[in-house]
Design a protein around this motif. Sequence first.
Motif, mmCIF file in Angstrom:
data_model
loop_
_atom_site.group_PDB
_atom_site.id
_atom_site.type_symbol
_atom_site.label_atom_id
_atom_site.label_comp_id
_atom_site.label_asym_id
_atom_site.label_seq_id
_atom_site.Cartn_x
_atom_site.Cartn_y
_atom_site.Cartn_z
ATOM 1 N N LEU A 186 1.093 -0.954 -0.438
ATOM 2 C CA LEU A 186 -0.150 -0.281 0.628
ATOM 3 C C LEU A 186 1.160 1.367 -0.018
ATOM 4 O O LEU A 186 2.241 1.189 0.651
ATOM 5 N N TYR A 187 0.646 2.387 -0.313
ATOM 6 C CA TYR A 187 0.952 3.546 -0.802
ATOM 7 C C TYR A 187 1.229 3.915 1.282
ATOM 8 O O TYR A 187 0.640 5.143 1.889
ATOM 9 N N SER A 188 2.120 3.354 1.653
ATOM 10 C CA SER A 188 2.548 3.534 3.323
ATOM 11 C C SER A 188 3.907 3.750 3.358
ATOM 12 O O SER A 188 4.979 3.044 2.501
ATOM 13 N N LYS A 189 4.368 4.752 4.235
ATOM 14 C CA LYS A 189 5.695 5.058 4.804
ATOM 15 C C LYS A 189 6.398 4.034 5.481
ATOM 16 O O LYS A 189 5.596 2.967 5.763
ATOM 17 N N HIS A 190 6.962 3.444 4.548
ATOM 18 C CA HIS A 190 8.428 2.500 5.275
ATOM 19 C C HIS A 190 7.871 0.899 4.257
ATOM 20 O O HIS A 190 8.507 -0.187 4.537
ATOM 21 N N GLN A 191 6.726 1.342 3.676
ATOM 22 C CA GLN A 191 6.629 -0.090 2.770
ATOM 23 C C GLN A 191 7.966 -0.858 2.264
ATOM 24 O O GLN A 191 7.273 -2.300 2.576
ATOM 25 N N SER A 192 8.859 -0.298 1.880
ATOM 26 C CA SER A 192 9.896 -0.757 1.186
ATOM 27 C C SER A 192 11.057 -1.746 2.378
ATOM 28 O O SER A 192 11.047 -3.003 1.766
ATOM 29 N N LEU A 193 10.863 -1.350 3.697
ATOM 30 C CA LEU A 193 10.817 -2.237 4.886
ATOM 31 C C LEU A 193 10.545 -3.453 4.403
ATOM 32 O O LEU A 193 11.053 -4.576 5.473
ATOM 33 N N ARG A 194 9.449 -3.241 4.779
ATOM 34 C CA ARG A 194 7.927 -4.774 4.496
ATOM 35 C C ARG A 194 8.642 -5.507 3.550
ATOM 36 O O ARG A 194 9.428 -6.826 3.987
ATOM 37 N N LEU A 195 9.406 -4.821 2.457
ATOM 38 C CA LEU A 195 9.136 -5.944 1.493
ATOM 39 C C LEU A 195 10.202 -6.620 1.022
ATOM 40 O O LEU A 195 10.597 -7.973 0.952
ATOM 41 N N LEU A 196 11.556 -5.529 1.911
ATOM 42 C CA LEU A 196 12.625 -6.251 2.523
ATOM 43 C C LEU A 196 12.961 -7.263 3.535
ATOM 44 O O LEU A 196 12.828 -8.178 3.643
ATOM 45 N N GLY A 197 11.789 -7.585 4.962
ATOM 46 C CA GLY A 197 11.653 -7.958 5.768
ATOM 47 C C GLY A 197 11.090 -9.528 4.683
ATOM 48 O O GLY A 197 11.488 -10.088 5.374
ATOM 49 N N MET A 198 10.784 -9.638 3.857
ATOM 50 C CA MET A 198 9.700 -10.436 3.255
ATOM 51 C C MET A 198 10.567 -11.590 2.027
ATOM 52 O O MET A 198 10.553 -12.518 1.530
ATOM 53 N N LEU A 199 11.496 -11.035 1.398
ATOM 54 C CA LEU A 199 12.395 -11.652 1.050
ATOM 55 C C LEU A 199 13.138 -12.440 0.875
ATOM 56 O O LEU A 199 13.723 -12.300 2.789
ATOM 57 N N ARG A 200 12.941 -13.660 0.600
ATOM 58 C CA ARG A 200 14.345 -14.756 0.650
ATOM 59 C C ARG A 200 13.071 -15.390 2.426
ATOM 60 O O ARG A 200 13.688 -16.605 2.769
ATOM 61 N N LYS A 201 11.870 -15.345 2.852
ATOM 62 C CA LYS A 201 10.921 -15.684 3.504
ATOM 63 C C LYS A 201 9.417 -16.275 2.768
ATOM 64 O O LYS A 201 9.050 -16.408 1.899
ATOM 65 N N VAL A 202 9.325 -17.470 2.941
ATOM 66 C CA VAL A 202 8.184 -18.278 3.344
ATOM 67 C C VAL A 202 6.973 -17.173 3.994
ATOM 68 O O VAL A 202 6.674 -17.140 4.845
ATOM 69 N N LEU A 203 6.479 -16.994 2.980
ATOM 70 C CA LEU A 203 4.838 -16.497 3.509
ATOM 71 C C LEU A 203 3.709 -17.283 4.146
ATOM 72 O O LEU A 203 3.242 -17.856 2.981
ATOM 73 N N ILE A 204 3.601 -17.749 5.528
ATOM 74 C CA ILE A 204 2.240 -18.946 5.317
ATOM 75 C C ILE A 204 1.363 -17.825 6.172
ATOM 76 O O ILE A 204 1.576 -16.686 7.136
ATOM 77 N N ILE A 205 0.338 -17.748 5.800
ATOM 78 C CA ILE A 205 -0.743 -16.908 5.549
ATOM 79 C C ILE A 205 -2.217 -17.309 6.121
ATOM 80 O O ILE A 205 -2.064 -18.885 5.259
ATOM 81 N N ASP A 206 -2.714 -17.345 7.524
ATOM 82 C CA ASP A 206 -3.175 -18.401 7.930
ATOM 83 C C ASP A 206 -4.478 -18.249 7.847
ATOM 84 O O ASP A 206 -5.075 -16.604 8.034
ATOM 85 N N GLU A 207 -5.832 -18.678 7.833
ATOM 86 C CA GLU A 207 -7.173 -18.459 7.793
ATOM 87 C C GLU A 207 -7.400 -17.074 6.731
ATOM 88 O O GLU A 207 -7.769 -16.337 7.085
ATOM 89 N N VAL A 208 -6.738 -17.134 5.708
ATOM 90 C CA VAL A 208 -6.975 -17.076 4.155
ATOM 91 C C VAL A 208 -8.212 -16.946 4.086
ATOM 92 O O VAL A 208 -8.066 -15.399 3.580
ATOM 93 N N HIS A 209 -8.977 -17.840 4.244
ATOM 94 C CA HIS A 209 -10.832 -17.191 3.442
ATOM 95 C C HIS A 209 -11.071 -16.232 4.642
ATOM 96 O O HIS A 209 -12.389 -16.189 4.240
ATOM 97 N N ALA A 210 -10.537 -15.029 6.152
ATOM 98 C CA ALA A 210 -11.234 -14.229 6.686
ATOM 99 C C ALA A 210 -10.740 -13.461 6.147
ATOM 100 O O ALA A 210 -11.348 -12.485 6.380
ATOM 101 N N CYS A 211 -10.530 -13.027 4.637
ATOM 102 C CA CYS A 211 -10.331 -11.714 4.050
ATOM 103 C C CYS A 211 -11.478 -11.268 3.034
ATOM 104 O O CYS A 211 -12.216 -11.920 2.297
ATOM 105 N N ASP A 212 -11.970 -9.904 3.759
ATOM 106 C CA ASP A 212 -12.853 -9.455 2.738
ATOM 107 C C ASP A 212 -12.570 -9.192 1.406
ATOM 108 O O ASP A 212 -10.985 -9.316 0.400
ATOM 109 N N ASP A 213 -13.674 -8.233 0.333
ATOM 110 C CA ASP A 213 -13.141 -8.362 -0.575
ATOM 111 C C ASP A 213 -11.634 -7.302 -0.520
ATOM 112 O O ASP A 213 -10.567 -7.437 -1.643
#
Length: 928
Positions: free
Chosen positions: A430-457
């Motif tokens: 999102l157009y959020s300050k420091h989003q790039s640091l979050r992307l860097l933190g996710m680099l080379r990680k497996v994202l495990i997203i639990d209860e994914v059905h709980a996401c709304d539209d």
Amino acid sequence: MNRQPTHLEYWGKAKPDNDGPAFHRLAYHSLDVAAVGVAFLDRSPAICAFFMNALQIESKSALQSWFGFFLALHDLGKFSEAFQSQRPDIFAELRQRQPDPGKPYGLRHDTLGWMIWEQYLADIAIENQWFGEDGESLMDGVAWWVRACTGHHGQPPISTSAGHWRQHFSTPHDAQAIKTFIDELFVLFPPEVLRTVPEGMGAERLDTVSRQLSWWIAGLAVMCDWIGSNTDFFPYCTEHYDLGKYWIDAQTLADSALTAAGVLPPPHTEQSFYELFPDIPAPSPLQAWAIKATISPTSQIHLLEDVTGAGKTEAAVTLTQRMIAGGCADGFFIALPTMATANAMYERIAEVYRKLFDGDPSLVLAHGQRNLVEAFADSVLPATHDEGDRSQLDDTASARCSAWLADHNKRALLAQAGVGTIDQILLSVLYSKHQSLRLLGMLRKVLIIDEVHACDDYMQRVLETVLEFHARAGGSVVLLSATLPQHMKDALFDAFARGRGAPLPVARSSLDFPLVTSWHETLSEPSLQAIEARKAVCRSVDVHYVSDEQTVIASIRGALAAGRCVCWMRNTVADALAACAQFEHELDAEHLILFHARFTLRDRLDTEQRILKHFGKSSTPEERAGRLVIATQVAEQSLDADWDFVVTDLAPIDRLIQRAGRLQRHPRDTSGQRHADPAAPDERGRPCLWVFGPEWTETPAPKWFKTFLPKAAGVYPNHAQLWLTAKALQSGGFTMPSDARALIEGVFSEYGELPEGLQANAGKAEGDSYANISIAMQNTLKPAAGYVRDAIDWWSEASTPSRLGEATMTVVLARWEGDRLRPWVDHETLRHAWTYSTVKVAERQIAERVPESDPVREQAVLDAMECLPGKGNWSVVMVMSPAGTAWQGQAVAKGIDNKPALIRTWIYDDRHGLRQQDTSTQLDMESA
């Protein structure tokens, strides 16, 4: 006396006190940051390989020089007289004159750095062939590196149309200093080495690849700036040093700083399932699949669908461990739908994560939920000392670092093993300050997203962008769900495929359940693997649909009298409070637990522990008997609690399936003693879920649901889905897992013929869905656009909508000790104390604080706000005073539809949480 080199006449960091050196030279700080980047690439081989593969270069030293050069330019804007004039005392000491009053500091130094590059230095680079003979054609590609590194404030710099560089820089002095500094950089990073990067690519490919990489380059620049600003490792230096000598020292300091920062990937270990989970005597069918499944060496996505209690988390960790062992990843991040579910997950992961890595991985979970993982908070990017120089008009790097890290969830993204809410990864796109640091933190990680059905539209569409970004960076994903509608599954897999630049996988549907769906780019279509259901979780649940509240209350009383434990899950805090009032004259505080989101974080964590103690796996008959929990949705997911009798308000079918998973969850005997054998039959009788909803009818009126549960009508606004859920329940029960797919698709797929009374509601809900998806598309970053500002507004993280719906405010409770303001919760670390004292409330109810009438106390509140995330800009401090057995405070409610704002009185105690008194007064804005 020899005059110091021009580029050493500039300060980069300063502090107002006289304790030690007053400033750190800009050239030295620039090399500190470059040294961190060079060392990080050296000690992060997989991330280094990611950049080398993208740039198609074979020399690690060339990549390090390329990165080091641009990171050293991150603070170019501080060479401006406008920036330097913020400290006229240091300016006069270094330049032997006073700053020019005609060059006030109006543009932040990140934008000034980009401005001086684009309007001045780029031409010099072309003329002097810094990056090759065809310099002009290379400038578009080079610009992405400069923009990303100068944009280290957490957002891209403003367009250079904001003015001309000569309005902010003195000529020729500042320009000459920059040129001299870059000439010195070329001694450390020789042009002949730098040129090897663009030489093998050509101008067009350099532009394309650099644009794609710019998101992660920016994140690396932010992290290196923060680490390079930590005075514990890079002390202020005012002495004159040759930059070559300082560079040698900076590299040594950077190596120590990175070791302490906790952001380096630790060596991994290979562990069998039985070593990871010694308490599981035999893996479930899903876990057995995870042990033996073929793991692709490339980026991949898996969806694991199985019922509650089937061991999805353990299967996901097993799969992740195998991906890490195979070189696909260095760590993982588990994203959950709510803070409560994230807290519950910590305990489940605590015993496992250390087994995945050698050494001391940076997520220290052993302290568990009760301590808010303080050891973890201090192990990832330890907060530095803020310069505290209020004469500087923009935040210092250490101030930005400290404010960002005040939120423990944010640190989790940078650890090798992280657990947090899904919002933390949604904010990365999102157009959020420091989003790039979050992307860097996710680099080379497996994202495990639990209860994914709980996401709304809205969340689903943002998550699709997350998957696209993550796949572009070669990341892998494991999605977990009890059941996921086919259209959601297709959209998530398509997004991942787009990120890999692969043709969209051919959609495949299956009625099988449980089911694993897997895809990587060498497959033309997803692989589907039906999984045998674990026998212990195969069961039939009776459903008793009831519309009379007194019948519900009587049934709860009867169950309690019989020594059973009960949970009533309500859809709103107000309804939970009303239900609690029905029983609190009959049950003491030991036997009646109220659990909702409007408690302070400390009390929420304590309540979670009480629930797990009395109703968790190891709870005894004595701990369970005669106890009642009245909870909102915070109890429906990832909380491993087991009640004898569960009542739930009518909610969409996926939520009801989750809530039913807390009914007789662990096999027990008639007294409530848990069986040692998890496969033993439960002796408490056939489970029966009571559902409290409006009277069933085939021809509902338009307000069928709203009339019955008015406060919940906005929580689940699609009343057609609620009616379809109620319709499915009229059969009197369901069997899991065989009925799961039909139940979900029957409610969430394309509707059949709906009753006339609900067609308008369904139409509005569908329109709102399309509108929310459209908003998500507007709010999400475009991967191909690159790290550039354009005309888009970048929000503060606190106001970035990771979820739509009603806006919330972080309310911080405080109290007076004399004239000293104290956090509501005591803690030896003040920052943690304020964090524990927070509670989320709808912004329409609490929007602003009521100023203190006493100037001394008002200043005390303002001083306290400096300790809060964002320095309190996105929080409301509400000071509480004793009021009988509770505490009382006031806050300003947001005026709606041009109505005046109101001062409302709020009450708090640790049994009921924060609740509003009926009285309110109109706010006199002049007196406030």
